[in-house]
Design a protein around this motif. Structure first.
Motif, mmCIF file in Angstrom:
data_model
loop_
_atom_site.group_PDB
_atom_site.id
_atom_site.type_symbol
_atom_site.label_atom_id
_atom_site.label_comp_id
_atom_site.label_asym_id
_atom_site.label_seq_id
_atom_site.Cartn_x
_atom_site.Cartn_y
_atom_site.Cartn_z
ATOM 1 N N UNK A 341 0.825 -1.206 0.000
ATOM 2 C CA UNK A 341 0.000 0.000 0.000
ATOM 3 C C UNK A 341 0.860 1.257 0.000
ATOM 4 N N UNK A 342 1.978 1.206 0.710
ATOM 5 C CA UNK A 342 2.856 2.378 0.802
ATOM 6 C C UNK A 342 3.556 2.665 -0.520
ATOM 7 N N UNK A 343 3.670 1.647 -1.376
ATOM 8 C CA UNK A 343 4.372 1.825 -2.645
ATOM 9 C C UNK A 343 3.438 2.272 -3.768
ATOM 10 N N UNK A 344 2.146 1.933 -3.628
ATOM 11 C CA UNK A 344 1.178 2.224 -4.683
ATOM 12 C C UNK A 344 0.199 3.318 -4.252
ATOM 13 N N UNK A 345 -0.667 3.681 -5.181
ATOM 14 C CA UNK A 345 -1.754 4.591 -4.845
ATOM 15 C C UNK A 345 -2.719 3.840 -3.942
ATOM 16 N N UNK A 346 -3.019 4.419 -2.808
ATOM 17 C CA UNK A 346 -3.831 3.723 -1.818
ATOM 18 C C UNK A 346 -5.310 3.917 -2.120
ATOM 19 N N UNK A 347 -6.001 2.801 -2.408
ATOM 20 C CA UNK A 347 -7.443 2.868 -2.651
ATOM 21 C C UNK A 347 -8.199 2.564 -1.364
ATOM 22 N N UNK A 348 -9.392 3.103 -1.266
ATOM 23 C CA UNK A 348 -10.215 2.844 -0.079
ATOM 24 C C UNK A 348 -10.503 1.360 0.078
ATOM 25 N N UNK A 349 -10.745 0.668 -1.030
ATOM 26 C CA UNK A 349 -11.085 -0.759 -0.950
ATOM 27 C C UNK A 349 -9.912 -1.562 -0.396
ATOM 28 N N UNK A 350 -8.688 -1.220 -0.794
ATOM 29 C CA UNK A 350 -7.510 -1.932 -0.277
ATOM 30 C C UNK A 350 -7.354 -1.687 1.215
ATOM 31 N N UNK A 365 0.544 -4.469 13.403
ATOM 32 C CA UNK A 365 1.009 -4.762 12.042
ATOM 33 C C UNK A 365 1.735 -3.560 11.448
ATOM 34 N N UNK A 366 1.195 -2.381 11.633
ATOM 35 C CA UNK A 366 1.833 -1.184 11.085
ATOM 36 C C UNK A 366 3.184 -0.927 11.760
ATOM 37 N N UNK A 367 3.274 -1.222 13.052
ATOM 38 C CA UNK A 367 4.548 -1.052 13.754
ATOM 39 C C UNK A 367 5.590 -2.024 13.200
ATOM 40 N N UNK A 368 5.182 -3.279 12.981
ATOM 41 C CA UNK A 368 6.092 -4.272 12.412
ATOM 42 C C UNK A 368 6.569 -3.844 11.028
ATOM 43 N N UNK A 369 5.649 -3.367 10.217
ATOM 44 C CA UNK A 369 6.017 -2.967 8.851
ATOM 45 C C UNK A 369 6.924 -1.740 8.847
ATOM 46 N N UNK A 370 6.703 -0.834 9.775
ATOM 47 C CA UNK A 370 7.596 0.320 9.920
ATOM 48 C C UNK A 370 9.006 -0.166 10.276
ATOM 49 N N UNK A 385 8.917 5.472 4.771
ATOM 50 C CA UNK A 385 8.307 5.814 6.051
ATOM 51 C C UNK A 385 7.338 6.987 5.918
ATOM 52 N N UNK A 386 7.618 7.862 4.988
ATOM 53 C CA UNK A 386 6.670 8.937 4.698
ATOM 54 C C UNK A 386 5.385 8.376 4.126
ATOM 55 N N UNK A 387 5.515 7.396 3.224
ATOM 56 C CA UNK A 387 4.339 6.758 2.642
ATOM 57 C C UNK A 387 3.543 5.995 3.706
ATOM 58 N N UNK A 388 4.270 5.403 4.678
ATOM 59 C CA UNK A 388 3.583 4.695 5.754
ATOM 60 C C UNK A 388 2.699 5.647 6.545
ATOM 61 N N UNK A 389 3.176 6.869 6.761
ATOM 62 C CA UNK A 389 2.364 7.844 7.492
ATOM 63 C C UNK A 389 1.083 8.161 6.721
ATOM 64 N N UNK A 390 1.186 8.200 5.388
ATOM 65 C CA UNK A 390 -0.012 8.422 4.566
ATOM 66 C C UNK A 390 -0.976 7.252 4.690
ATOM 67 N N UNK A 391 -0.422 6.030 4.689
ATOM 68 C CA UNK A 391 -1.258 4.831 4.831
ATOM 69 C C UNK A 391 -1.947 4.838 6.190
ATOM 70 N N UNK A 392 -1.205 5.186 7.248
ATOM 71 C CA UNK A 392 -1.785 5.218 8.591
ATOM 72 C C UNK A 392 -2.937 6.225 8.669
ATOM 73 N N UNK A 393 -2.761 7.379 8.030
ATOM 74 C CA UNK A 393 -3.828 8.378 8.020
ATOM 75 C C UNK A 393 -5.039 7.871 7.245
ATOM 76 N N UNK A 394 -4.757 7.174 6.133
ATOM 77 C CA UNK A 394 -5.848 6.615 5.329
ATOM 78 C C UNK A 394 -6.610 5.560 6.127
ATOM 79 N N UNK A 395 -5.862 4.722 6.860
ATOM 80 C CA UNK A 395 -6.494 3.716 7.712
ATOM 81 C C UNK A 395 -7.423 4.379 8.725
#
Length: 472
Positions: A341-350, A365-370, A385-395
């Motif tokens: 998810x952090x590498x691609x465009x994050x869709x709501x369905x994903x 899980x997010x802590x492990x992936x970080x 790690x910047x992308x992970x922050x975007x994923x966390x916000x999306x979550x």
């Protein structure tokens, strides 16, 4: 050293020892931790020159407290003012080659200190009035603390051969205290690795878990690897080591990568099982490693294979097979998902699917992936790690809107059967799955009203008619 014996219980023991004309000493971890300035853990070991059981029984009478006696071990325990006190008589020990259980005889304080595992645990404070607080340190334990070294009182080869669990304890203490193990002791461990096989797996995993819970667990795992112990006690982790090169193309060493991920997790969480998820996350990479001339080395499906390996590995290691194992299994199974998810465009369905599958374990899980981002390329690390922050916000955003975490279907199987007047069967499963997919894909909102409308349409496609006047 009197300031280290300020608890009233030590004065009570002093008076009893003098009355009975018996030598009594505080030994082991309490003495070590006092000298190191470490916090008191409420456990105190005491040696008497004579019967530890008799002495503890008399002390119990004075304190009006229950004494637990373990005749097979020659020890007695009692609790006073929140302090756990264990008494044993001074003894000497001798071992047979096929067992770590010694032949025990009465002995002197010197005999007792000789049998101790390490010099830092072989120090004693005298509790008798004329020598109260005197430190007895025959093997320079204080000096070894100052030099931050783990050393055995006697020949390490004999110490480790006699009781092979001490090899694990040496590594555990070095890891917990951030000490080095004496070179001769390291060599002795390497020479006695096979002896670890006479130790029960339960005792081994107890020491291994203490290594895992250290501030920097990689210290212990490097010792385990370098001495050869890891190959015997945890071969699946040992097999992560090594780099293959074909056409000048290699891959990272998955053993050292795993240690880095483990240390990263340890710096962020005290959760033992999250740390085990870090250890296990790439455990199937050796089994899934392939070379592709176009893309280089691949490990396709290692998350699925690894998740399937977790129950067997937990059983072999004598780790619990209940919800803790399932937690580790889930994180191994899902650990690549946030990275994708952090590498691609994050869709709501994903995001909805990830929330649905991870449930309450999404934060772990997010802590492990970080922690799994270990690239030495600072640009890539910052980007990931910047992308992970975007994923966390999306979550967070999707969860607040759609309430998917620990999702329960808004319409149950019983509701579907009542609506169409049908019994249990394949059709009910088809409709439920279709509803779930529609909600996860965002085709319909996660609400009962919308789900019922969707189910009516699905039933019609399957040739079902709703029961009239059904109140759902």
């Amino acid at each position: 050293m009197r300031e280290n014996l300020q608890y009233p219980i030590f004065q009570i023991i002093r008076d009893l020892a003098d009355k009975e004309q018996i030598e009594c000493y505080v030994v082991g971890g309490y003495v070590r931790d006092c000298i190191m300035g470490r916090p008191f853990k409420n456990d105190v070991d005491l040696v008497v020159i004579g019967s530890g059981i008799d002495f503890a029984s008399k002390l119990g009478e004075i304190l009006h407290t229950k004494v637990a006696v373990y005749k097979n071990f020659g020890t007695a325990m009692l609790v006073y003012d929140g302090i756990n006190l264990e008494f044993v008589g001074a003894r000497r020990e001798s071992y047979r080659s096929n067992s770590r259980k010694p032949v025990v005889e009465d002995g002197t304080l010197e005999d007792d200190q000789n049998r101790r595992d390490f010099t830092i645990n072989a120090m004693a404070y005298c509790l008798n009035a004329d020598r109260f607080g005197e430190l007895v340190d025959p093997f320079d334990g204080v000096k070894d603390i100052q030099n931050r070294i783990i050393r055995t009182p006697l020949d390490p080869a004999i110490t480790f051969s006699d009781d092979p669990l001490r090899m694990m304890r040496a590594i555990r203490f070095a890891t917990q205290l951030n000490f080095k193990i004496d070179v001769k002791a390291v060599q002795a461990i390497a020479e006695n690795t096979e002896r670890i096989k006479i130790i029960s797996k339960e005792r081994i995993i107890d020491e291994l878990n203490k290594i895992v819970m250290a501030a920097k667990p990689s210290v212990g795992f490097r010792y385990l690897f370098d001495t050869g112990l890891l190959k015997i006690i945890f071969p699946a982790m040992y097999n992560l080591h090594g780099v293959d090169i074909i056409d000048g193309r290699g891959h990272k060493d998955n053993f050292y990568h795993t240690l880095e991920v483990l240390d990263n997790v340890a710096s962020l969480s005290e959760d033992l099982w999250l740390r085990w998820a870090a250890i296990m996350h790439d455990i199937a990479k050796p089994a899934t490693k392939r070379y592709d001339k176009r893309v280089g080395w691949t490990f396709h499906g290692h998350e699925d294979r690894g998740a399937r390996m977790v129950p067997k590995l937990f059983a072999e290691l004598k780790l619990p097979l209940h919800d803790k194992m399932k937690f580790v299994q889930k994180l191994v199974q899902l650990h690549l998902r946030p990275i994708v998810l952090a590498q691609d465009i994050v869709t709501d369905s994903a995001v909805r699917r990830l929330l649905y599958e991870a449930g309450d374990d999404i934060d772990a899980l997010m802590l492990l992936c970080h922690a799994d981002v270990t690239t030495k390329n600072e640009f890539k690390k910052k980007k990931y790690r910047g992308n992970f922050e975007l994923v966390k916000q999306k979550l967070k955003d999707v969860e607040e809107r759609d309430k998917i975490r620990n999702w329960q279907p808004p319409v149950s199987g019983a509701d579907i059967m009542a609506l169409f007047e049908i019994g249990p069967g394949r059709v009910v499963g088809i409709i439920k799955n279709a509803m779930r997919e529609a909600i996860l894909e965002g085709e319909i909102p996660n609400s009962r009203e919308e789900a019922l409308s969707f189910i009516l349409k699905q039933g019609k496609r399957l040739g079902l008619s709703p029961k009239t006047n059904t109140a759902l």
